[in-house]
Motif scaffolding. Structure first.
Motif, PDB file in Angstrom:
ATOM      1  N   GLU A  63      72.564  26.998  56.699  1.00 30.41           N
ATOM      2  CA  GLU A  63      73.329  25.883  56.164  1.00 30.41           C
ATOM      3  C   GLU A  63      72.436  25.155  55.172  1.00 30.41           C
ATOM      4  N   VAL A  64      72.903  25.056  53.942  1.00 30.34           N
ATOM      5  CA  VAL A  64      72.134  24.458  52.861  1.00 30.34           C
ATOM      6  C   VAL A  64      72.351  22.948  52.868  1.00 30.34           C
ATOM      7  N   ALA A 120      82.242  25.781  52.250  1.00 36.28           N
ATOM      8  CA  ALA A 120      83.348  25.551  53.191  1.00 36.28           C
ATOM      9  C   ALA A 120      83.588  24.045  53.210  1.00 36.28           C
ATOM     10  N   HIS A 121      84.606  23.613  52.488  1.00 35.42           N
ATOM     11  CA  HIS A 121      84.858  22.185  52.288  1.00 35.42           C
ATOM     12  C   HIS A 121      83.631  21.552  51.627  1.00 35.42           C
ATOM     13  N   ASP A 122      83.000  20.579  52.259  1.00 44.03           N
ATOM     14  CA  ASP A 122      81.855  19.913  51.633  1.00 44.03           C
ATOM     15  C   ASP A 122      80.520  20.469  52.120  1.00 44.03           C
ATOM     16  N   ARG A 123      80.529  21.636  52.770  1.00 43.61           N
ATOM     17  CA  ARG A 123      79.302  22.247  53.272  1.00 43.61           C
ATOM     18  C   ARG A 123      78.979  23.509  52.463  1.00 43.61           C
ATOM     19  N   THR A 124      77.680  23.827  52.380  1.00 45.50           N
ATOM     20  CA  THR A 124      77.225  25.001  51.654  1.00 45.50           C
ATOM     21  C   THR A 124      76.414  25.893  52.575  1.00 45.50           C
ATOM     22  N   PHE A 125      76.591  27.205  52.458  1.00 44.76           N
ATOM     23  CA  PHE A 125      75.918  28.178  53.310  1.00 44.76           C
ATOM     24  C   PHE A 125      75.335  29.298  52.453  1.00 44.76           C
ATOM     25  N   THR A 129      84.577  30.700  46.216  1.00 42.94           N
ATOM     26  CA  THR A 129      85.045  29.650  45.310  1.00 42.94           C
ATOM     27  C   THR A 129      83.878  29.037  44.554  1.00 42.94           C
ATOM     28  N   ALA A 130      82.758  28.854  45.235  1.00 46.97           N
ATOM     29  CA  ALA A 130      81.528  28.361  44.612  1.00 46.97           C
ATOM     30  C   ALA A 130      80.349  29.062  45.255  1.00 46.97           C
ATOM     31  N   PRO A 145      84.789  30.178  59.733  1.00 46.79           N
ATOM     32  CA  PRO A 145      86.156  30.569  59.350  1.00 46.79           C
ATOM     33  C   PRO A 145      86.711  29.755  58.179  1.00 46.79           C
ATOM     34  N   GLU A 146      86.074  28.624  57.861  1.00 46.90           N
ATOM     35  CA  GLU A 146      86.548  27.791  56.747  1.00 46.90           C
ATOM     36  C   GLU A 146      85.982  28.218  55.408  1.00 46.90           C
ATOM     37  N   ALA A 147      85.199  29.302  55.379  1.00 51.30           N
ATOM     38  CA  ALA A 147      84.588  29.766  54.133  1.00 51.30           C
ATOM     39  C   ALA A 147      85.656  29.919  53.059  1.00 51.30           C
ATOM     40  N   GLU A 148      85.321  29.448  51.857  1.00 48.50           N
ATOM     41  CA  GLU A 148      86.308  29.393  50.776  1.00 48.50           C
ATOM     42  C   GLU A 148      86.072  30.502  49.771  1.00 48.50           C
TER      43      GLU A 148
END
Length: 285
Positions: free
Chosen positions: A146-147, A90-95, A54-55, A280-283
């Motif tokens: 995790e960024v 994943a929601h408000d987190r970036t990886f 998604t991003a 598992p929440e990866a968008e």
């Protein structure tokens, strides 16, 4: 059996600190420092499927610097450099996804500047997962960062395209390419689409990792970079750079004296199974 030496492609570098503080840097330990044999498996015909995050705040080919500790004035630190395959949210987190041998959970990630120096003003992330060193390992050379600051300026390729990653890969074209922070884009024919990479890490512990190979040049610092191919009219990331068996790594990729070049890479469909398990929440779109 034919035993060959594989080299993990973490670049050793001096830490850049501007004019404020002088740092003393020692060589980063090599892990893995692998002795490896790739046992080819019979190819399986499957359809090609892919998906797009998604991003993707850090574009494929972003350069990063890794340290085990937070730098302190006057102390000796270990520094390495690697490349990002791609990133996702994943929601408000970036990886971000890179090679497992680039770091272990807890290692600190910094922006690389001009390919040589590191911006140590503040870390931009931290290793969250490193498959080769995890008890539940899938035997893949893949790590997840995790960024913490996805807005920090990063060193990126001059030309970028939308991030598309493979979930399944059918027949590959005659040429595939990789991008790494050291050598940029290099291309060549695929060799083995899948096999078992037998590694001995820096402690002499044998590790088995699933790997593919291609006749593509790679050098220290390229580890974790995207491996991609033109599939269905678009560039699709099919893996990430793991290691090399180049005959003469002291030569540039364009130097005829470099000799035969073989790069191992971790397959992106296999990486997706790890990401789905760890995050598992990866968008995705």
């Amino acid at each position: 059996m034919n035993i060959r030496v594989w080299a993990g492609l973490v670049a050793l570098t001096t830490a850049g600190v501007g004019s404020l503080i002088a740092w003393s840097v020692e060589d980063q330990r090599q892990h893995p420092t692998p002795i490896a044999e790739v046992i080819a498996a019979a190819p399986t015909q499957v359809p090609t499927e892919f998906r797009a995050p998604t991003a993707s705040p850090w574009v494929p080919g972003t350069a990063v610097t890794i340290t085990k500790t937070l730098p302190e004035p006057g102390e000796t630190i270990q520094v390495g450099q690697c490349t990002i395959a791609y990133s996702f949210t994943a929601h408000d987190r970036t990886f971000a996804v890179t090679a497992s041998h680039c770091g272990v959970p807890g290692d600190h990630v910094w922006a690389t500047v001009d390919g040589v120096e590191a911006d140590f003003s503040a870390p931009v992330g931290q290793f969250l997962y490193s498959d080769l060193y995890d008890e539940a390992s899938s035997r893949l050379d893949v790590g997840i960062i995790e960024v913490s600051n996805p807005w920090h300026p990063m060193m990126t390729p001059a030309t970028t395209v939308p991030t598309v990653v493979a979930e399944m890969v059918g027949e590959l074209p005659e040429t595939i390419c990789k991008y790494g922070m050291t050598t940029g884009e290099t291309c060549g024919p695929p060799i083995n689409p899948t096999g078992v990479e037998i590694l001995a890490d820096h402690n002499g512990v044998e590790l088995r990792a699933v790997a593919a190979t291609a006749a593509v040049c790679a050098r220290a610092g390229d580890s974790g970079g995207p491996v991609y191919a033109e599939l269905d009219g678009q560039r699709v990331i099919i893996g990430l750079v793991s290691g090399t068996r180049d005959a003469a790594q002291e030569h540039s990729c364009a130097d005829p004296e470099a000799g035969p070049m073989t790069m191992s890479y971790t397959s992106m469909p296999a990486i997706q199974t790890v990401i789905d398990r760890v995050i598992p929440e990866a968008e995705y779109q």
